[in-house]
Each structure stands twice: as C-alpha cells, then as structure tokens.
Design an enzyme around this catalytic site. Sequence first.
Site, PDB file in Angstrom:
ATOM      1  CB  CYS A  73      -4.818  -1.874   4.106  1.00 20.74           C
ATOM      2  SG  CYS A  73      -3.979  -2.190   5.694  1.00 20.74           S
ATOM      3  CE  LYS A  87      -7.324   1.442   3.524  1.00 14.40           C
ATOM      4  NZ  LYS A  87      -6.096   1.796   4.284  1.00 14.40           N
ATOM      5  CD  GLU A 136      -2.665   1.093   2.657  1.00 12.53           C
ATOM      6  OE1 GLU A 136      -3.553   1.936   2.828  1.00 12.53           O
ATOM      7  OE2 GLU A 136      -2.444   0.151   3.470  1.00 12.53           O
TER       8      GLU A 136
END
Length: 600
Positions: A172, A128, A44
């Site tokens: 994540c 994200k 990330e």
Amino acid sequence: MTQLRLALAQINPVIGDFAGNIERIVHSVRDAREAGAQLIAVGEMALTGYPVEDLVLRESFIAASQSAFVDLRHRLSAEGLDDIAIVVGTLDADGSVRPQATGPRGLVGARNAAVMLHGGRVIAVHNKHHLPNHGVFDEDRHFVPGNEISVVTLRDPDGNASRDIRTSMVVCADLWYDSGPIAKCADENVDLLICINASPHETGKDLARLTVCRRVARRTGAIVAYVNLVGGQDELVFDGSSLVVHPDGRVLAHAPSFDESLLVVDLEIAQEGILPNVTGRTPLTEQAVREPIRAAHADLRLPRLLINSPVPRTSVRRELSAEQQTWQTLQLGLADYVRKNGFHSVVLGLSGGIDSSVCAALACDALGAENVYGVSLPSEFSSQHSCDDATDLVARTGMPHRVIPIDPMMKTFHDELPLTGLAAQNLQARIRAVLLMGISNSEGHLLLCTGNKSEIAVGYSTMYGDAVGGFAPVKDIYKTDLWQLAQWRNEFAMLHGKQPPIPENSIAKPPSAELSLDQVDAGSLPPYELLDAILQLYIDVDWGCEEIITAGYDADVVARVASMVNAAEHKRRQAPLGPKIGMKAFGRDRRLPITHCFAQ
C-alpha cells in the site's frame, strides 16, 4: 518475451473472521488456478481484515493470526492449490514479535506483511516500510516498519535464464514514496512489482492511484500490479478498482469497482524488464537510492501455464460517474456494516424530506426493500405534503411502513413538564427517537440516522433525537450534493426502465425540520449553496476564517458558520458512524478538541 498469467483477487474480508477469510482466499486461489494463472495476489491484511486497530496490541490476536496463516498454508496444500505462487497480506507472518518500549505495555512490534507462498513454503516476506499516520490511518501506533525488500526470481519452466522474471512486493503506502522500497526495486531491476492494498475510497482516489502506479512503473521500469480489498469496514469502504500498469503508462487491465472479482491478465516481460518502446528507468534521487535498505533474494521455479488458452474475461471494468461512485460507496458501506455486525434489516423515520428519502432508497438498494422498515411519526406541525411524500416513497420502493402519530405523547410530556421554544421543538425529535429505538430493540432492526454533513457540521440536529441511530449512511454528504445524488438516482432508474425511488417533491421542496409552524431551514441557516461552500473550506481544506473571507465570503456569515461548527463538536463525538466519502470526514479523519477557545 516471457508470458506470465497473473491473477488479482479483490476479496471482502471480515476482521477477526480467520476461518471465513481463509475460505475467501482459498476460493480465489481455486478460481485463479482454474483460469490458468501462475501467480495470484490478494489484498493487504486479507487474512486478518483491515484495519485491525488496537486488536494488534493483543498477543492473543497476533497468535490467532499466526495460527490462521499456518492453517491457510495447510489448506492450500491439502486442496492441491499450492502449485501456483500466492501473494497474501497477513500479520506478522514470521511468527516473532519484537518489543518496543514506546508502545502500550511494551508489546507493540507486529508487522504488516506481504508473503509469497508456493508449495506450502514461505518463499519471501515483505514487511511494510511506510506506515501512514494521517487521516484515517494510525499505523505508526500499531506496526513496526520493515527494512528490506524481497526479490524473487521466477525461473523459466524450461530453464531459459533470459526468460526469468525478477519480482518484488510492496504494501500500500510503500508505493506512494519514491524513497525506500521503490528506490531499491529500481536499483534491483525488478520486472514485476506487486502492490497489495487496503486503500479506502474517497472522491478522486481512482485518478490518484493510477497516477502513482504510472509514476512508479516509469521510475522502476517494472509492470505494477495493484490489488485492493473491497467492502465496508466501519466508516471505511474499500472499492477494489485493482489494476495493472505498464511502464509506458498503459493500463493493461482494470478490475471493477465495489465488487468482489478476479482479474486475470497475461503479461509479456522483456529480458531487460521493460518493453522496447520504453526508453529506460527514470533515475531516482541520490538520497532515495542511498537509503540503507537490504534486498533479500529468493528463487522460484515458475509453474507452466496450466491452461494454454487466451486469458479468460473474468471481470470487466465499467467507468462510473462521480454520483454512481458515491452511491455505490454508500450502498456497500451500509450493506457491509449491517451484515458484518449481525443485522439483517434496518429501520428509519420517514419525514417525506430529502434526507430520509435518500437514506431509504439507499437502504433498499443495499438490503432489499423487504428489509427496510419505514416509520412515519407525524406531529401537529407535519405538513400534509410531507406525509404524502413519505407515502409516495413507500409506494415507489415497496418497503414496509407504519404510521405512529406522536401528538398524544407530546401532550403527556407537556402536561408533566411544560416546555417552550427550542426545548419544545426538540422534544418532538426525542419522542421520535424513543419510538424508533424501541422498534429497533424489539424487532432487531438497525436504526439509521438520516442526518447529512451540512446539518451535522453546524449542529442542526437534536441530541438523542434525530441524531440517534446505529449508522448514518449520508453523514459525509453535504446537502447540496445530496440533492444531486437524489436526482442522479432517479435518472439512473429511468435510464434502466424502472420507477424512480425518490419523490420529485422531496427533491424540489424547501427543506424543513417541521418542528414548528411554517418552519424552514433557511430561517435558521444560510442558503445551503453558501453554507456548503464555506463548510468545505473550513472543514475539508482546514482554512481559517480570514482565509475564507479573503476568498470573497461575507465576514459575518463566515464567523457565524465557524461558530456553529465549533459549538457542535460535542454532538459529532456522539454521532453514529457513516461511510467516508470526502477528504475530511467527521470521525477518525477530523480530530479536534471539544473544549477550546480558538474560533478563527
């Protein structure tokens, strides 16, 4: 069955070092290609470093990130490395910044993105969705959430559609929620789910990650490939520990912890996306499946295996004890803080006690003993055994060392300003701090603060004295854990046929600040075993006093400990950074007002 050779690259980026981060990514892609990989993923925000915090509010930083992303694509093409698919974490890869009225100056709108590249082109982008805003994370302040997933069909090189692989990406925290992207991936019958991460280490995190990967793999029916960053960033330490998990729960591959490495694994993916011994995807909740998330579809012709040979053993997972995980977290956090901030060496005061001894041994492991400068600053209250223990530590580690008695300086101060009681005791600590900071400034060493979490919690430290420093390696380690850690480090040395670095007497003797005659910590504090047990409940678990008393602790002791913790908040705000180890570290993890009257 379809054969896919996948590489996961654990790299250690530096925030804002775009040229260096490009070099790290390109190096990993080059190694993956040489290993015959067809697809590689890095962590990330690998291009920018993580967490960028309020740098993301600067248009100049976003523009620099976007320019670096273009440079990365050109570099991969120029070196002939774009014939394999690459998934990389970056900032706002699509080049647009949407205004957000609630953000500072109305400029917030960047996305935390995972991007798949191939042949110099952007194949797919995943922004994200779940932006954590708890503990050390503040992403809701910095990013705009995504609202779709990308499904890339990796086409079989020979055109056999039954061997195509449906691949998707998440970032994540997306992995930790059944709703949103995970539900949509299940609905889209994804075969391979790549999750890029910047997940900091804390005690028990390995098991938590594995549990989540297994749950998601089972519920989506996809193989989950989890790649994490590695390295220290201020108080955070990313531990790597990348892994690949099968829908039946098996760990297919597991990268080392705390090391930059390349994990290469061959995957076999059935036509239906799951292997025969898995009965099927676990149904997700109706609410999760109905969330209005779009799916963008793309195709990519899968490159052939560049090397028709068994997968190379590029990294080997070693199981680490809890103490070794903690030690390596502290070691990596210290080494990277020193290196990334332009220092090459450290200095610290050596008292012969457990705190300074552990910090010195840790620094020697992180930087090499030749780069660790110890200074003993004895006063009239320093015991002979403490001086001897400091000398023993120096002999065991080989670190440079000097002795500067402070009695003459104390006399000068007292002649000008006679002090008594606690003020006189604290003067010693402040004189030592002046000398250590002087050495730090004149010789270019980073000064280490040697305070532990127990002392920092209750304010058992002197502002502008022993609390001074640029970095505090054991700031998140309770005193009782520090003893265990010291014992482990010595046992680890003996196991490998080396000299134990920490004097046994430093571990065994009663701790003392030695600021007055025959002083010991037990005269001012509850026994550390009792103190730490209460502190863990009050600080880490956020229990109130009544809850702790109900758990069986003495009411007067609990009230006293809570009072000391509350009164020391102003000291902690001025304390140096230190590596996060536990679930509630002082600093960005625990945010309480200094001025308040709530003492329960």
